[in-house]
Write an enzyme that holds these catalytic residues in place. Structure first.
Site, PDB file in Angstrom:
ATOM      1  N   GLU A 105      -1.432  25.864  36.838  1.00  0.00           N
ATOM      2  CA  GLU A 105      -1.094  27.443  37.071  1.00  0.00           C
ATOM      3  C   GLU A 105       0.249  27.578  37.017  1.00  0.00           C
ATOM      4  O   GLU A 105       1.076  27.380  37.982  1.00  0.00           O
ATOM      5  CB  GLU A 105      -2.379  27.779  37.610  1.00  0.00           C
ATOM      6  CG  GLU A 105      -2.001  29.491  37.529  1.00  0.00           C
ATOM      7  CD  GLU A 105      -3.308  30.600  37.913  1.00  0.00           C
ATOM      8  OE1 GLU A 105      -2.852  30.270  38.800  1.00  0.00           O
ATOM      9  OE2 GLU A 105      -3.749  31.088  37.527  1.00  0.00           O
ATOM     10  N   CYS A 132      -4.539  35.895  35.669  1.00  0.00           N
ATOM     11  CA  CYS A 132      -5.479  34.521  36.526  1.00  0.00           C
ATOM     12  C   CYS A 132      -5.930  34.121  35.086  1.00  0.00           C
ATOM     13  O   CYS A 132      -6.594  32.462  34.386  1.00  0.00           O
ATOM     14  CB  CYS A 132      -6.555  34.919  37.710  1.00  0.00           C
ATOM     15  SG  CYS A 132      -7.540  36.781  36.687  1.00  0.00           S
ATOM     16  N   GLY A 136      -6.382  35.767  44.261  1.00  0.00           N
ATOM     17  CA  GLY A 136      -4.613  35.389  44.442  1.00  0.00           C
ATOM     18  C   GLY A 136      -5.188  33.631  43.674  1.00  0.00           C
ATOM     19  O   GLY A 136      -5.949  32.812  42.928  1.00  0.00           O
ATOM     20  N   GLY A 137      -3.451  32.702  44.259  1.00  0.00           N
ATOM     21  CA  GLY A 137      -3.700  31.334  43.984  1.00  0.00           C
ATOM     22  C   GLY A 137      -4.886  30.524  44.597  1.00  0.00           C
ATOM     23  O   GLY A 137      -4.844  30.700  45.684  1.00  0.00           O
ATOM     24  N   LYS A 178      -5.645  44.280  52.461  1.00  0.00           N
ATOM     25  CA  LYS A 178      -4.472  43.759  52.142  1.00  0.00           C
ATOM     26  C   LYS A 178      -3.754  43.723  50.649  1.00  0.00           C
ATOM     27  O   LYS A 178      -4.319  42.648  50.541  1.00  0.00           O
ATOM     28  CB  LYS A 178      -4.236  42.901  53.497  1.00  0.00           C
ATOM     29  CG  LYS A 178      -2.573  42.531  54.072  1.00  0.00           C
ATOM     30  CD  LYS A 178      -1.893  40.858  53.945  1.00  0.00           C
ATOM     31  CE  LYS A 178      -1.345  40.240  52.711  1.00  0.00           C
ATOM     32  NZ  LYS A 178      -0.720  41.133  52.014  1.00  0.00           N
ATOM     33  N   GLU A 214     -11.220  35.188  43.861  1.00  0.00           N
ATOM     34  CA  GLU A 214     -11.127  35.270  42.439  1.00  0.00           C
ATOM     35  C   GLU A 214      -9.651  33.917  42.639  1.00  0.00           C
ATOM     36  O   GLU A 214      -9.055  34.767  43.005  1.00  0.00           O
ATOM     37  CB  GLU A 214     -10.924  36.284  41.856  1.00  0.00           C
ATOM     38  CG  GLU A 214     -11.517  36.501  40.810  1.00  0.00           C
ATOM     39  CD  GLU A 214     -10.171  36.199  39.249  1.00  0.00           C
ATOM     40  OE1 GLU A 214      -9.275  35.203  38.970  1.00  0.00           O
ATOM     41  OE2 GLU A 214      -8.925  37.171  39.366  1.00  0.00           O
ATOM     42  N   LEU A 215      -9.818  33.294  42.040  1.00  0.00           N
ATOM     43  CA  LEU A 215      -8.658  31.923  42.196  1.00  0.00           C
ATOM     44  C   LEU A 215      -8.095  32.166  40.966  1.00  0.00           C
ATOM     45  O   LEU A 215      -7.960  32.857  39.652  1.00  0.00           O
ATOM     46  CB  LEU A 215      -8.755  30.865  42.885  1.00  0.00           C
ATOM     47  CG  LEU A 215      -9.677  31.039  43.867  1.00  0.00           C
ATOM     48  CD1 LEU A 215     -10.145  29.914  44.363  1.00  0.00           C
ATOM     49  CD2 LEU A 215      -8.929  31.790  45.030  1.00  0.00           C
ATOM     50  N   ASN A 242      -0.714  40.802  40.918  1.00  0.00           N
ATOM     51  CA  ASN A 242      -0.102  41.248  39.149  1.00  0.00           C
ATOM     52  C   ASN A 242      -1.357  42.353  38.507  1.00  0.00           C
ATOM     53  O   ASN A 242      -0.742  43.413  37.590  1.00  0.00           O
ATOM     54  CB  ASN A 242      -1.045  40.221  38.484  1.00  0.00           C
ATOM     55  CG  ASN A 242      -2.150  39.599  39.163  1.00  0.00           C
ATOM     56  OD1 ASN A 242      -2.836  39.533  40.163  1.00  0.00           O
ATOM     57  ND2 ASN A 242      -2.692  38.440  38.527  1.00  0.00           N
TER      58      ASN A 242
HETATM   59  P1  NDP Z   1      -1.238  34.046  47.140  1.00  0.00           P
HETATM   60  O1  NDP Z   1      -2.305  33.656  46.626  1.00  0.00           O
HETATM   61  O2  NDP Z   1      -0.476  33.334  48.216  1.00  0.00           O
HETATM   62  O3  NDP Z   1      -1.416  35.479  46.970  1.00  0.00           O
HETATM   63  C1  NDP Z   1      -2.400  36.756  47.051  1.00  0.00           C
HETATM   64  C2  NDP Z   1      -2.710  37.258  48.496  1.00  0.00           C
HETATM   65  O4  NDP Z   1      -3.240  36.346  49.718  1.00  0.00           O
HETATM   66  C3  NDP Z   1      -1.409  38.200  48.932  1.00  0.00           C
HETATM   67  O5  NDP Z   1      -1.766  39.559  49.601  1.00  0.00           O
HETATM   68  C4  NDP Z   1      -0.671  37.038  50.197  1.00  0.00           C
HETATM   69  O6  NDP Z   1       0.231  38.004  50.642  1.00  0.00           O
HETATM   70  C5  NDP Z   1      -1.927  36.690  50.626  1.00  0.00           C
HETATM   71  N1  NDP Z   1      -1.622  35.960  51.760  1.00  0.00           N
HETATM   72  C6  NDP Z   1      -0.837  34.359  51.314  1.00  0.00           C
HETATM   73  N2  NDP Z   1      -1.232  33.379  51.772  1.00  0.00           N
HETATM   74  C7  NDP Z   1      -2.081  34.168  52.785  1.00  0.00           C
HETATM   75  C8  NDP Z   1      -2.677  33.166  53.616  1.00  0.00           C
HETATM   76  N3  NDP Z   1      -2.754  32.262  53.979  1.00  0.00           N
HETATM   77  N4  NDP Z   1      -3.492  34.202  54.745  1.00  0.00           N
HETATM   78  C9  NDP Z   1      -3.852  35.542  54.332  1.00  0.00           C
HETATM   79  N5  NDP Z   1      -3.936  35.791  52.790  1.00  0.00           N
HETATM   80  C10 NDP Z   1      -2.748  35.204  52.479  1.00  0.00           C
HETATM   81  O7  NDP Z   1      -0.151  34.057  45.717  1.00  0.00           O
HETATM   82  P2  NDP Z   1       1.302  34.155  45.392  1.00  0.00           P
HETATM   83  O8  NDP Z   1       1.920  35.455  45.322  1.00  0.00           O
HETATM   84  O9  NDP Z   1       2.539  33.360  46.309  1.00  0.00           O
HETATM   85  O10 NDP Z   1       1.179  33.756  44.422  1.00  0.00           O
HETATM   86  C11 NDP Z   1       0.879  31.922  43.898  1.00  0.00           C
HETATM   87  C12 NDP Z   1       0.432  31.373  42.594  1.00  0.00           C
HETATM   88  O11 NDP Z   1      -0.750  31.876  42.659  1.00  0.00           O
HETATM   89  C13 NDP Z   1       0.822  31.981  41.712  1.00  0.00           C
HETATM   90  O12 NDP Z   1       2.353  31.393  40.763  1.00  0.00           O
HETATM   91  C14 NDP Z   1       0.198  31.978  40.853  1.00  0.00           C
HETATM   92  O13 NDP Z   1      -0.209  30.955  40.502  1.00  0.00           O
HETATM   93  C15 NDP Z   1      -1.004  32.599  41.212  1.00  0.00           C
HETATM   94  N6  NDP Z   1      -1.658  34.199  41.841  1.00  0.00           N
HETATM   95  C16 NDP Z   1      -3.614  33.529  40.961  1.00  0.00           C
HETATM   96  C17 NDP Z   1      -3.961  35.296  40.788  1.00  0.00           C
HETATM   97  C18 NDP Z   1      -4.783  35.273  40.280  1.00  0.00           C
HETATM   98  O14 NDP Z   1      -5.286  36.348  39.573  1.00  0.00           O
HETATM   99  N7  NDP Z   1      -5.901  34.743  40.037  1.00  0.00           N
HETATM  100  C19 NDP Z   1      -2.613  36.091  41.016  1.00  0.00           C
HETATM  101  C20 NDP Z   1      -1.580  36.099  42.244  1.00  0.00           C
HETATM  102  C21 NDP Z   1      -0.634  35.018  42.746  1.00  0.00           C
HETATM  103  P3  NDP Z   1       1.644  38.221  50.603  1.00  0.00           P
HETATM  104  O15 NDP Z   1       1.523  38.597  48.978  1.00  0.00           O
HETATM  105  O16 NDP Z   1       2.328  39.235  51.178  1.00  0.00           O
HETATM  106  O17 NDP Z   1       2.044  37.131  51.167  1.00  0.00           O
END
Ligand code: NDP
Length: 505
Positions: free
Chosen positions: A393, A292, A236-237, A182, A258-259, A159
């Site tokens: 979310e 987020c 991430g999520g 990454k 930071e989730l 994002n």
């Molecule tokens: P993810 O949490 O899966 O992705 C965030 C990062 O983690 C990406 O670089 C992703 O790589 C990586 N990742 C994914 N799986 C693993 C793993 N098992 N081990 C290590 N790294 C990993 O987000 P998504 O894109 O799947 O989104 C899912 C939900 O997360 C969204 O719908 C939203 O609700 C939430 N989200 C929250 C964010 C925030 O700012 N807090 C930001 C983005 C998403 P890759 O993309 O290559 O899979």
């Protein structure tokens, strides 16, 4: 970074100061979410590439110019990075818009602001100090050192790639760590351009900053589990964050997370209504709700509920959907195809749960100014806080409006979710503006504003919204270890098997 016959730009990864392909030679396409068309090829790294990157980062941490640099020199380097972001900001903003569909108006402003993170932590680099601590034992000089944790794995979502890299990279470098980054598979390009235009030109020693691209389950997990990685910083999520934390725990890596969030934006009947309407709109529809801190639960006091919703709909209806590269576009596409499907499925879930859709409620095709991955700005009323649309979310332009009776009721509803990232409070009462933020279980509370952020202010979540804090002085602690040093100034005479001063295990 040469053009290939398909006209797709071909990117490479950056390891040990060198540009290279993934060892397997594999690549994948990255898409422009506005057109849905692929525009570049990204290396698909696996454990072999991650191993190379982590070893390079480890070598750079242990030997070479980096550990010999003074803290002041590190600070100067960070300020050089800041200056180069200023120079290349507009280009980097455009690459990010092409890759994640965020509005150019927001990205231009973000890239103008981003250098501040590197200036701030550049300034902080030589203010990291230990302490001389008096101990209860005579003839000892005792002090602490603050040392870098080592190699850090930085995992970034799609994002806001460069901003979220900055939250981690600037304090990590200031602390003296080396990193392997990454980015998300959906948005790797802006970081790779940043490495070329900023990090290379800034003369960062080889191995200090490395980038591997690829999928979360392979590249991401290889990084989290790599034995040379001492700390993982993840955005991430929450589900992925939980997996990352449990994988990291197996080898006792430090983790900051930071989730996600389900942030309450609380509108009291004594608010300035126009400000609150604008705050509610920007809280959920800015960045297409893909942030987020999105104010995805709008809690409105029942005495003003109907009038407020009417004004909200009237304003939300004026949203101009369109090409995110145009400065007058207000709502852009959803960034990734799975995210687009997820947002639409939550709209169905809300309808099936009995929430009433009063605006939008489906895809936004070209006839609405949208395109392939566009969702209409959507508002649900009659939402009960127990519904999934209020608890989970969505990460899209979908607002749930929930009525409340009084202050107590608002606080109860606000806290009744697993998340605790952010909240908004709209009131003119000084008493409320003081008391309500204290009672909300969230890392950030905004009063009469929303989504404000600064490099100086700690940012992070309570409950399932995360661990640790980014930004501000506290963030540097996430990248430091404390070492205690004991210097005896007396002769150790007497029984050699029992040191005079030894009292612990
Ligand atoms: P993810 O949490 O899966 O992705 C965030 C990062 O983690 C990406 O670089 C992703 O790589 C990586 N990742 C994914 N799986 C693993 C793993 N098992 N081990 C290590 N790294 C990993 O987000 P998504 O894109 O799947 O989104 C899912 C939900 O997360 C969204 O719908 C939203 O609700 C939430 N989200 C929250 C964010 C925030 O700012 N807090 C930001 C983005 C998403 P890759 O993309 O290559 O899979």
């Amino acid at each position: 970074m040469q053009d290939v016959p398909t006209q797709l730009k071909k990117y490479q990864i950056y390891i040990d100061g060198q540009w290279c392909d993934a060892a397997s030679g594999k690549t994948f396409e990255t898409f422009d979410p506005y057109t849905g068309e692929p525009w570049a090829l990204i290396p698909e790294c696996d454990a072999t590439d991650v191993d190379r990157a982590c070893n390079a980062a480890y070598r750079a941490f242990e030997s070479g110019p980096w550990p010999r640099m003074t803290q002041t020199e590190r600070g100067r380097l960070l300020r050089r990075i800041a200056g180069l972001i200023e120079k290349h900001g507009e280009h980097l903003a455009r690459i990010e818009v092409k890759d994640n569909g965020k509005l150019i108006s927001e990205m231009s402003a973000q890239l103008k602001y981003l250098p501040e993170w590197y200036y701030y932590y550049g300034g902080l680099a030589d203010k990291i100090t230990g302490m001389v601590i008096p101990v209860d034992k005579p003839d000892h000089f005792t002090y602490t050192l603050r040392e870098p944790v080592g190699v850090c794995g930085l995992i970034i979502p799609w994002n806001s790639p460069l901003l979220l890299v900055g939250f981690k990279l600037a304090p990590a470098l200031a602390a003296g760590c080396t990193v392997v980054i990454k980015p998300s598979e959906y948005t790797s390009a802006s970081l790779l351009e940043f490495m070329k235009l900023v990090i290379e030109e800034a003369d960062v020693p080889p191995g200090v900053i490395n980038v591997v691209t690829g999928y979360g389950a392979t590249t991401g997990e290889a990084l989290v589990t790599h034995p040379k990685v001492a700390k993982v910083a993840f955005t991430g999520g929450s589900a992925t964050g939980s997996r990352v934390a449990s994988l990291a725990a197996a080898s006792f890596k430090k983790v900051s997370l930071e989730l996600g969030g389900k942030s309450p934006n609380i509108v009291f009947d004594d608010c300035v209504m126009e400000d609150a309407v604008n705050g509610a709109i920007s809280g959920i529809f800015a960045a297409t709700g893909q942030t987020c801190v999105a104010g995805s639960r709008l809690l409105v006091q029942e005495s003003i509920h109907d009038e407020f919703v009417e004004r909200l709909i009237a304003t939300a209806k004026t949203a101009k959907l369109g090409n995110p590269m145009n400065f007058d576009t207000q709502v852009g596409p959803v960034t990734t195809p799975p995210q687009y499907q997820k947002v639409l499925s939550y709209i169905d879930i809300a309808k099936n749960e009995g929430a009433k859709c009063v605006l939008g409620g489906g895809p936004a095709g070209p006839e609405m100014g949208g395109g392939k991955y566009f969702v209409q700005p959507t508002i649900f009323v009659d939402v009960d806080n127990k519904m999934r649309i209020a608890q989970e979310e969505v990460f899209g332009p979908v607002l749930s409006v929930i009525k409340f009776k009084d202050e107590e009721d608002a606080i109860r509803i606000a806290n009744d979710v697993i998340y605790g990232l952010a909240a908004g409070v709209w009131t003119q009462s000084v008493k409320r503006a003081t008391i309500v933020p204290r009672r909300i279980r969230a890392g950030t509370v905004w009063v009469n504003t929303y989504r404000a952020m600064s490099f100086t202010m700690p940012f992070g979540g309570f409950k399932s919204s995360g661990l640790g804090r980014e930004n501000g002085q506290t963030a540097i602690d996430e990248y430091l270890e404390t070492k205690s040093v004991w210097v005896s100034t007396a002769a150790n005479t007497g029984n050699p098997f029992i040191m005079k001063t030894a009292t612990q295990s």
